[in-house]
Write a protein that holds these residues in place. Structure first.
Motif, PDB file in Angstrom:
ATOM      1  N   GLU A 159      15.729  18.250  39.546  1.00 16.45           N
ATOM      2  CA  GLU A 159      15.865  17.429  40.416  1.00 16.45           C
ATOM      3  C   GLU A 159      14.609  17.272  41.280  1.00 16.45           C
ATOM      4  N   GLU A 160      13.895  18.330  41.329  1.00 18.74           N
ATOM      5  CA  GLU A 160      12.570  18.196  42.269  1.00 18.74           C
ATOM      6  C   GLU A 160      11.582  17.640  41.427  1.00 18.74           C
ATOM      7  N   ALA A 161      11.603  17.724  40.112  1.00 21.78           N
ATOM      8  CA  ALA A 161      10.549  16.904  39.169  1.00 21.78           C
ATOM      9  C   ALA A 161      10.800  15.256  39.125  1.00 21.78           C
ATOM     10  N   ALA A 162      12.182  15.051  39.435  1.00 18.02           N
ATOM     11  CA  ALA A 162      12.628  13.631  39.580  1.00 18.02           C
ATOM     12  C   ALA A 162      12.069  13.253  40.998  1.00 18.02           C
ATOM     13  N   THR A 163      12.454  14.030  41.975  1.00 19.95           N
ATOM     14  CA  THR A 163      11.998  13.673  43.360  1.00 19.95           C
ATOM     15  C   THR A 163      10.519  13.547  43.352  1.00 19.95           C
ATOM     16  N   ALA A 164       9.795  14.140  42.920  1.00 21.20           N
ATOM     17  CA  ALA A 164       8.264  14.218  42.949  1.00 21.20           C
ATOM     18  C   ALA A 164       7.635  13.057  42.175  1.00 21.20           C
ATOM     19  N   ARG A 167       8.613  10.140  44.632  1.00 22.29           N
ATOM     20  CA  ARG A 167       7.238  10.288  45.805  1.00 22.29           C
ATOM     21  C   ARG A 167       6.070   9.763  45.181  1.00 22.29           C
ATOM     22  N   SER A 168       5.632   9.906  44.011  1.00 24.21           N
ATOM     23  CA  SER A 168       4.574   9.515  43.640  1.00 24.21           C
ATOM     24  C   SER A 168       4.572   8.186  43.199  1.00 24.21           C
ATOM     25  N   GLY A 169       5.497   7.503  42.832  1.00 23.43           N
ATOM     26  CA  GLY A 169       5.791   5.961  42.832  1.00 23.43           C
ATOM     27  C   GLY A 169       5.712   5.480  44.226  1.00 23.43           C
ATOM     28  N   GLN A 186      15.864   3.788  34.154  1.00 20.99           N
ATOM     29  CA  GLN A 186      14.637   4.729  34.757  1.00 20.99           C
ATOM     30  C   GLN A 186      14.854   5.804  35.637  1.00 20.99           C
ATOM     31  N   GLN A 187      15.911   5.330  36.593  1.00 21.70           N
ATOM     32  CA  GLN A 187      16.090   6.333  37.517  1.00 21.70           C
ATOM     33  C   GLN A 187      16.654   7.656  36.927  1.00 21.70           C
ATOM     34  N   GLY A 188      17.561   7.605  35.935  1.00 21.22           N
ATOM     35  CA  GLY A 188      18.020   8.895  35.654  1.00 21.22           C
ATOM     36  C   GLY A 188      17.066   9.590  34.383  1.00 21.22           C
ATOM     37  N   PHE A 248       4.136   9.541  36.083  1.00 20.44           N
ATOM     38  CA  PHE A 248       5.392   8.937  36.700  1.00 20.44           C
ATOM     39  C   PHE A 248       5.310   7.315  36.444  1.00 20.44           C
ATOM     40  N   TYR A 249       6.330   6.673  36.743  1.00 20.82           N
ATOM     41  CA  TYR A 249       6.315   5.072  36.615  1.00 20.82           C
ATOM     42  C   TYR A 249       5.853   4.616  37.768  1.00 20.82           C
ATOM     43  N   PRO A 250       4.912   3.426  37.730  1.00 14.23           N
ATOM     44  CA  PRO A 250       4.449   2.828  36.675  1.00 14.23           C
ATOM     45  C   PRO A 250       3.009   3.427  36.138  1.00 14.23           C
TER      46      PRO A 250
END
Length: 282
Positions: free
Chosen positions: A99-104, A107-109, A148-150, A230-232
């Protein structure tokens, strides 16, 4: 998390309404958790269908409530509830790291887009592409469909499920893992991905885990730093690989993939984290 003793204020059977009040869960949620098997009622009246709950179920109910409040999906909660408390700690930590990786990544996006809007597009990053030879390897895999979100949570959940399965069989594995894209994953459309963990030793297939041999292959690879994964922004690495294939006259010989060198939370932001790779004909 198998223990259900809770030290409740009441000891007799409770109606669903009373149990909802004491557990902090809604009646609707309790009905869902009963049907799904996460929290079956202690008794169900065969005539009226009324559910009755035991005081000893309150601890389990409260834990489910906390896990739902932090966003854990029901299937993962189901996995945790059959574990001992010590095992559940590890499963919780692995899920939270994902979850923290997804949040990061989100955040980067956000930062990338905000900077682009405020100051104009950033210069395109240079991703050198190199040839890599990969030996034949045994892999354990999970295939799933995501958008992409998941994507990041799905990769994390799959690889940790595979690792737990390999651990149970005594197989050996390293942090390296990769994701094979069987279709185009976008913010609006789902596509199939295959999460692969290489291993040595022996193992058996699982309910959703397949075992196979990944053949030896030649890859054209571009290395991406952790904070660029991270995308993009990562799409620039894919573009670099595509340009390399075109310029060198190489022919794609398989599906594109991302090979992750270590776990996200173990690396600094400027450390190499992933290879964007395309198998090519030799």
């Amino acid at each position: 998390m198998r223990s259900q003793s809770a030290g409740p204020l009441t000891t007799g059977p409770m109606s669903i309404g009373e149990f909802a009040r004491l557990s902090g869960l809604s009646i609707k949620a309790l009905r869902l958790y009963d049907v799904s098997g996460l929290l079956p009622a202690a008794e169900v009246d065969p005539i009226t269908g009324y559910r009755r709950y035991a005081a000893a179920q309150l601890k389990r109910a409260r834990r489910i409530g906390v896990l739902r409040r932090i966003g854990m999906p029901l299937p993962v909660i189901g996995e945790m509830l059959v574990l001992s408390d010590a095992e559940a700690v590890g499963r919780l930590d692995r899920w939270w790291a994902g979850e923290e990786a997804a949040t990061a990544a989100r955040r980067s996006g956000h930062l990338w887009l905000r900077t682009s809007l405020a100051h104009g597009d950033e210069p395109e990053r240079d991703y050198p592409v190199r040839a890599v030879q990969r030996p034949q390897r045994k892999v354990a895999t999970i295939r799933t469909e995501v958008d992409q979100q998941g994507l990041v949570p799905a990769i994390g959940a799959a690889q940790w499920s595979i690792r737990a399965h390999l651990d149970r069989h005594g197989a050996r594995h390293t942090p390296e893992h990769w994701v094979i894209y069987h279709g185009l994953v976008t913010p609006d459309t789902e596509a199939a991905i295959e999460v692969c963990v290489p291993y040595s030793g022996s193992a058996e297939p699982g309910r959703d885990i397949a075992l196979r041999i990944e053949p030896a292959q030649s890859l054209a690879c571009a290395t991406v730093l952790r904070d660029d994964c991270f995308y993009p922004r990562i799409t620039a690495a894919y573009q670099a690989v595509h340009r390399h294939l075109t310029a060198a006259g190489l022919v794609a010989a398989g599906l594109p993939r991302e090979t992750y060198l270590d776990h996200w939370d173990r690396l600094a932001g400027d450390a190499p984290f992933a290879h964007v790779a395309q198998p090519v004909e030799e």
